[in-house]
Design a protein around this motif. Structure first.
Motif, PDB file in Angstrom:
ATOM      1  N   PHE A 147       0.800  -1.222   0.000  1.00 32.76           N
ATOM      2  CA  PHE A 147       0.000   0.000   0.000  1.00 32.76           C
ATOM      3  C   PHE A 147       0.837   1.278   0.000  1.00 32.76           C
ATOM      4  CE2 PHE A 147      -2.770  -3.163   2.117  1.00 32.76           C
ATOM      5  CZ  PHE A 147      -3.783  -3.203   1.173  1.00 32.76           C
ATOM      6  N   TYR A 148       2.156   1.151   0.136  1.00 31.99           N
ATOM      7  CA  TYR A 148       2.983   2.350   0.217  1.00 31.99           C
ATOM      8  C   TYR A 148       4.430   2.036  -0.141  1.00 31.99           C
ATOM      9  CZ  TYR A 148       4.196   0.245   4.723  1.00 31.99           C
ATOM     10  OH  TYR A 148       4.602  -0.626   5.699  1.00 31.99           O
ATOM     11  N   LYS A 149       5.189   3.130  -0.347  1.00 28.97           N
ATOM     12  CA  LYS A 149       6.627   3.021  -0.545  1.00 28.97           C
ATOM     13  C   LYS A 149       7.318   3.864   0.521  1.00 28.97           C
ATOM     14  CE  LYS A 149       6.629   2.588  -5.610  1.00 28.97           C
ATOM     15  NZ  LYS A 149       7.112   3.228  -6.875  1.00 28.97           N
ATOM     16  N   ASP A 150       8.350   3.290   1.129  1.00 30.31           N
ATOM     17  CA  ASP A 150       9.158   4.034   2.097  1.00 30.31           C
ATOM     18  C   ASP A 150      10.467   4.464   1.431  1.00 30.31           C
ATOM     19  OD1 ASP A 150       7.489   4.113   4.265  1.00 30.31           O
ATOM     20  OD2 ASP A 150       8.208   2.222   5.112  1.00 30.31           O
ATOM     21  N   TYR A 151      10.751   5.758   1.480  1.00 30.22           N
ATOM     22  CA  TYR A 151      11.950   6.317   0.859  1.00 30.22           C
ATOM     23  C   TYR A 151      13.002   6.638   1.928  1.00 30.22           C
ATOM     24  CZ  TYR A 151       9.405   7.258  -3.512  1.00 30.22           C
ATOM     25  OH  TYR A 151       8.696   7.152  -4.688  1.00 30.22           O
ATOM     26  N   GLU A 152      14.234   6.384   1.588  1.00 30.84           N
ATOM     27  CA  GLU A 152      15.380   6.843   2.375  1.00 30.84           C
ATOM     28  C   GLU A 152      16.366   7.476   1.387  1.00 30.84           C
ATOM     29  OE1 GLU A 152      18.829   5.117   5.392  1.00 30.84           O
ATOM     30  OE2 GLU A 152      18.097   3.879   3.743  1.00 30.84           O
ATOM     31  N   ILE A 153      16.640   8.767   1.589  1.00 27.45           N
ATOM     32  CA  ILE A 153      17.561   9.485   0.711  1.00 27.45           C
ATOM     33  C   ILE A 153      18.855   9.754   1.468  1.00 27.45           C
ATOM     34  CG2 ILE A 153      17.910  11.553  -0.696  1.00 27.45           C
ATOM     35  CD1 ILE A 153      14.893  11.795  -0.936  1.00 27.45           C
ATOM     36  N   ILE A 154      19.951   9.359   0.874  1.00 28.65           N
ATOM     37  CA  ILE A 154      21.266   9.534   1.513  1.00 28.65           C
ATOM     38  C   ILE A 154      22.045  10.559   0.705  1.00 28.65           C
ATOM     39  CG2 ILE A 154      23.402   8.376   2.212  1.00 28.65           C
ATOM     40  CD1 ILE A 154      21.709   5.742   2.194  1.00 28.65           C
ATOM     41  N   ILE A 155      22.384  11.658   1.357  1.00 30.82           N
ATOM     42  CA  ILE A 155      23.063  12.749   0.652  1.00 30.82           C
ATOM     43  C   ILE A 155      24.475  12.954   1.207  1.00 30.82           C
ATOM     44  CG2 ILE A 155      20.895  13.905   0.079  1.00 30.82           C
ATOM     45  CD1 ILE A 155      21.444  15.873   2.353  1.00 30.82           C
TER      46      ILE A 155
END
Length: 230
Positions: free
Chosen positions: A107-115
């Motif tokens: 039902f969803y997507k979990d995002y993790e952004i590494i900068i």
């Protein structure tokens, strides 16, 4: 016993810090609208995979140069997500690697952004000869995108609404000189009904039905799709 299978995806791209600010802004705007990347591609008058490539950080700088003004018009917003990059005096402004990890649930997507940049939560400024400290907004680099699921009734209502509007536009010769998808969407988006929201996919389906009926056709104009009447 059924187990939820999580699909994991990861990708990375090279960009400048200011390009990241715009890339992040447009990602969050799309998610807030509940649109898919393919729907944004449609509004841009591009191939279905075009905007997905941008979100997966293929040539971010080049895409921003071409699309920023149109994206701001599509979202009707030219502001950017607030972020302050901390850079030491000896550091040069150079392209760096950004990585995205996604866990795709049902039902969803979990995002993790590494900068690779440090983001300042506070900054100093001078006022009346005195140095003061103020807080800086820090973007959320972990967030969730819910997947929209429409009921059959909602799809039916949207289909009828779009069909009626497009038929009126046809009768008024609206498409005679050619219309870009984002122009058409701005005309048909408002319904005046709190329970009915028109998405770009509804317009796309409505236009394609008229194309199959031989009433409209698509022409490539300077690399973008434009809709004309027959």
């Amino acid at each position: 016993m059924n187990k939820n299978i999580t699909n994991k995806d990861t990708y990375a791209g090279i960009m400048y810090s200011m390009d990241f600010m715009y890339w992040y802004t447009y990602l969050k705007r799309r998610i807030a609208k509940g649109w898919s990347a393919e729907e944004v591609s449609f509004l841009l008058g591009r191939a279905p995979f075009y905007y997905s490539d941008f979100e997966r950080m293929h040539n971010v700088g080049g895409a921003l140069e071409e699309e920023r003004m149109l994206l701001d018009r599509i979202y009707q917003d030219s502001t950017t997500e607030s972020m302050t990059f901390h850079r030491e005096r000896y550091e040069a402004n150079e392209e760096r690697l950004v990585r995205v990890n996604i866990e795709d649930e049902r039902f969803y997507k979990d995002y993790e952004i590494i900068i690779p940049w440090a983001l300042a939560s506070k900054e100093s400024y001078t006022e009346n000869g005195k140095t003061k400290i103020r807080s800086c907004a820090v973007p959320d680099l972990t967030f969730r995108e819910w997947k929209e699921e429409e009921s059959l009734e909602t799809v039916s209502d949207a289909t009828i609404d779009i069909r009626e509007k497009l038929n009126r536009l046809l009768k008024s010769k609206y498409f005679k000189e050619g219309r870009a998808p984002d122009e058409i969407f701005q005309v048909v988006e408002f319904t005046g009904q709190y329970h009915l929201q028109i998405f770009p996919r509804h317009l796309k389906d409505g236009l394609y039905n008229l194309i199959k009926a031989g009433l409209l056709y698509i022409r490539n104009v300077d690399g973008r799709y434009v809709i004309f009447e027959i």
